[in-house]
Design an enzyme around this catalytic site. Structure first.
Site, PDB file in Angstrom:
ATOM      1  N   MET A  30      76.625  72.115  28.252  1.00  0.00           N
ATOM      2  CA  MET A  30      76.121  72.551  27.125  1.00  0.00           C
ATOM      3  C   MET A  30      76.207  71.729  26.007  1.00  0.00           C
ATOM      4  O   MET A  30      76.518  71.997  24.763  1.00  0.00           O
ATOM      5  CB  MET A  30      77.084  73.991  26.785  1.00  0.00           C
ATOM      6  CG  MET A  30      76.725  75.148  27.883  1.00  0.00           C
ATOM      7  SD  MET A  30      77.052  76.834  27.374  1.00  0.00           S
ATOM      8  CE  MET A  30      78.848  76.656  26.954  1.00  0.00           C
ATOM      9  N   LEU A  33      79.092  66.272  24.423  1.00  0.00           N
ATOM     10  CA  LEU A  33      79.628  65.663  25.528  1.00  0.00           C
ATOM     11  C   LEU A  33      80.670  64.765  25.275  1.00  0.00           C
ATOM     12  O   LEU A  33      80.844  64.252  24.363  1.00  0.00           O
ATOM     13  CB  LEU A  33      78.311  64.625  26.168  1.00  0.00           C
ATOM     14  CG  LEU A  33      76.995  65.493  26.467  1.00  0.00           C
ATOM     15  CD1 LEU A  33      75.990  64.298  27.024  1.00  0.00           C
ATOM     16  CD2 LEU A  33      77.314  66.255  27.583  1.00  0.00           C
ATOM     17  N   HIS A  34      81.661  64.597  26.194  1.00  0.00           N
ATOM     18  CA  HIS A  34      82.849  63.780  26.388  1.00  0.00           C
ATOM     19  C   HIS A  34      82.851  62.888  27.626  1.00  0.00           C
ATOM     20  O   HIS A  34      82.119  63.048  28.546  1.00  0.00           O
ATOM     21  CB  HIS A  34      84.099  64.576  25.912  1.00  0.00           C
ATOM     22  CG  HIS A  34      84.287  65.840  26.808  1.00  0.00           C
ATOM     23  ND1 HIS A  34      84.428  65.828  28.336  1.00  0.00           N
ATOM     24  CD2 HIS A  34      84.090  67.071  26.573  1.00  0.00           C
ATOM     25  CE1 HIS A  34      84.450  66.886  28.791  1.00  0.00           C
ATOM     26  NE2 HIS A  34      84.400  67.926  27.870  1.00  0.00           N
ATOM     27  N   GLN A  35      84.099  62.354  27.595  1.00  0.00           N
ATOM     28  CA  GLN A  35      84.127  61.376  28.840  1.00  0.00           C
ATOM     29  C   GLN A  35      84.220  62.340  30.194  1.00  0.00           C
ATOM     30  O   GLN A  35      83.836  61.645  31.134  1.00  0.00           O
ATOM     31  CB  GLN A  35      85.518  60.762  28.637  1.00  0.00           C
ATOM     32  CG  GLN A  35      85.432  59.277  29.884  1.00  0.00           C
ATOM     33  CD  GLN A  35      84.377  58.414  29.812  1.00  0.00           C
ATOM     34  OE1 GLN A  35      83.862  58.044  28.777  1.00  0.00           O
ATOM     35  NE2 GLN A  35      83.760  58.362  31.017  1.00  0.00           N
ATOM     36  N   HIS A  37      82.281  64.791  30.911  1.00  0.00           N
ATOM     37  CA  HIS A  37      80.681  65.108  31.292  1.00  0.00           C
ATOM     38  C   HIS A  37      80.249  63.545  31.764  1.00  0.00           C
ATOM     39  O   HIS A  37      79.452  63.713  32.824  1.00  0.00           O
ATOM     40  CB  HIS A  37      79.981  65.399  30.188  1.00  0.00           C
ATOM     41  CG  HIS A  37      80.268  66.726  29.430  1.00  0.00           C
ATOM     42  ND1 HIS A  37      80.969  66.798  28.048  1.00  0.00           N
ATOM     43  CD2 HIS A  37      80.091  67.852  29.789  1.00  0.00           C
ATOM     44  CE1 HIS A  37      81.401  68.212  28.096  1.00  0.00           C
ATOM     45  NE2 HIS A  37      80.406  68.740  29.070  1.00  0.00           N
ATOM     46  N   ASP A 152      86.879  73.955  34.679  1.00  0.00           N
ATOM     47  CA  ASP A 152      86.454  75.084  34.730  1.00  0.00           C
ATOM     48  C   ASP A 152      86.573  75.583  36.175  1.00  0.00           C
ATOM     49  O   ASP A 152      85.318  75.744  36.954  1.00  0.00           O
ATOM     50  CB  ASP A 152      84.971  75.195  34.219  1.00  0.00           C
ATOM     51  CG  ASP A 152      85.036  75.020  32.732  1.00  0.00           C
ATOM     52  OD1 ASP A 152      85.699  75.814  32.041  1.00  0.00           O
ATOM     53  OD2 ASP A 152      84.526  73.971  32.267  1.00  0.00           O
ATOM     54  N   MET A 186      90.109  67.346  28.372  1.00  0.00           N
ATOM     55  CA  MET A 186      88.750  67.073  27.578  1.00  0.00           C
ATOM     56  C   MET A 186      87.767  68.300  27.671  1.00  0.00           C
ATOM     57  O   MET A 186      87.704  68.867  28.642  1.00  0.00           O
ATOM     58  CB  MET A 186      87.985  65.852  27.962  1.00  0.00           C
ATOM     59  CG  MET A 186      88.767  64.666  27.722  1.00  0.00           C
ATOM     60  SD  MET A 186      87.553  63.197  28.231  1.00  0.00           S
ATOM     61  CE  MET A 186      88.870  61.725  27.711  1.00  0.00           C
ATOM     62  N   SER A 188      84.738  70.252  25.129  1.00  0.00           N
ATOM     63  CA  SER A 188      83.838  70.553  23.949  1.00  0.00           C
ATOM     64  C   SER A 188      84.505  71.139  22.599  1.00  0.00           C
ATOM     65  O   SER A 188      84.407  70.875  21.398  1.00  0.00           O
ATOM     66  CB  SER A 188      82.596  70.995  24.026  1.00  0.00           C
ATOM     67  OG  SER A 188      81.848  70.166  25.317  1.00  0.00           O
TER      68      SER A 188
END
Length: 282
Positions: A30, A33-35, A37, A152, A186, A188
């Protein structure tokens, strides 16, 4: 880098590059983005010929309109992050209309009870929305492999169940939780935290680690009570739930069994921002 906004253009392109030896990896996101992802994308790049990343804030999985409105949308920045890995990644960034074609509503899914626990109990309809968008994306991309983060974990198990029940020809891979240096998972949603709150939120992982240690010698109820009491000591946190569940069924642990794998799941608010995390307990 190729960026597609229409599913018809993406599917046409994939048809031109598809062959018997081509493996397509897929990372649905979605955005924001972070590390974590990026680590999913790295896994896909290692094991597939083509990697597709979708960036789409899916309205049907939000049961809170304000949460949907505030969800960060950072497409340009996301694309720049993806480019640091590979210019060859295909990005699918559709509109709501392209995905839902004027019918923005969820289908109903039966996940054999996985949807009734934890997130499902606290966010009615959430997993119908998840199933709807993931199934649509699988049908558009037709991947061989798809990658999801274990942060998740309940969603991961539900996607596996949906794939199995609908006999979709894709292998689902769960990848480890990526954490910030202080241990915060981490997410979003971390972008919405103030610097002070972000530093304070490390408490979530510290309590999970303590719960893991206690689970070795204490009952599930004792560990749950411990976690609840720890959060009560910190007024900036509002615990929504902490549950210990069987990893396979997600049913709450009533009495420990040596033959089952357990995981602790938490959802907590800090400054009205909802964060989730989990940890393997045995």
């Amino acid at each position: 880098m190729l960026i597609f906004n229409k599913k018809s253009d993406l599917t046409a392109h994939l048809e031109t590059v598809r062959s018997q030896k081509t493996k397509i990896g897929f990372v649905p996101t979605m955005g924001a983005l972070h590390q974590g992802h990026l680590s999913l994308m790295e896994e896909s790049l290692k094991n597939n010929t083509i990697t597709v990343v979708s960036i789409f804030v899916n309205p049907t999985q939000f049961n809170n309109a304000e949460d949907l409105a505030k969800y960060p949308r950072t497409l340009e920045r996301d694309v720049e992050k993806i480019k640091t890995l590979s210019d060859g990644i295909l990005v699918y960034a559709p509109s709501v209309e392209d995905i839902y074609e004027g019918k923005t509503k969820s289908a109903h899914f039966d996940y054999d009870g996985l949807e009734l626990q934890m997130e499902g109990a606290h966010r009615p309809g959430h997993f119908d929305g998840v199933g709807t968008i993931v199934k649509k994306l699988f049908e558009i991309v037709t991947p061989d492999n798809a990658y999801f983060g274990e942060k998740d974990f309940q969603q991961l198990q539900i996607v596996k169940k949906m794939t199995e029940k609908h006999q979709l020809p894709v292998t689902i891979h769960g990848c480890p939780i990526h954490r910030e240096p202080n241990g915060l998972a981490m997410s979003s949603r971390n972008e919405r935290l103030s610097e002070d709150a972000r530093n304070e939120a490390v408490l979530i992982y510290k309590i999970l680690e303590a719960a893991k240690t206690k689970f070795e010698r204490q009952s599930a109820k004792e560990v749950i009570d411990f976690v609840s009491n720890e959060f009560k000591k910190h007024p900036n946190f509002q615990l929504e739930y902490f549950e210990i569940a069987d990893e396979a069924t997600l049913l709450p642990c009533k009495r420990k069994s040596k033959t089952k794998k357990y995981r602790g799941f938490v959802a907590v608010f800090i400054n009205n921002i909802r964060l989730i995390d989990n940890i393997s307990l045995n």
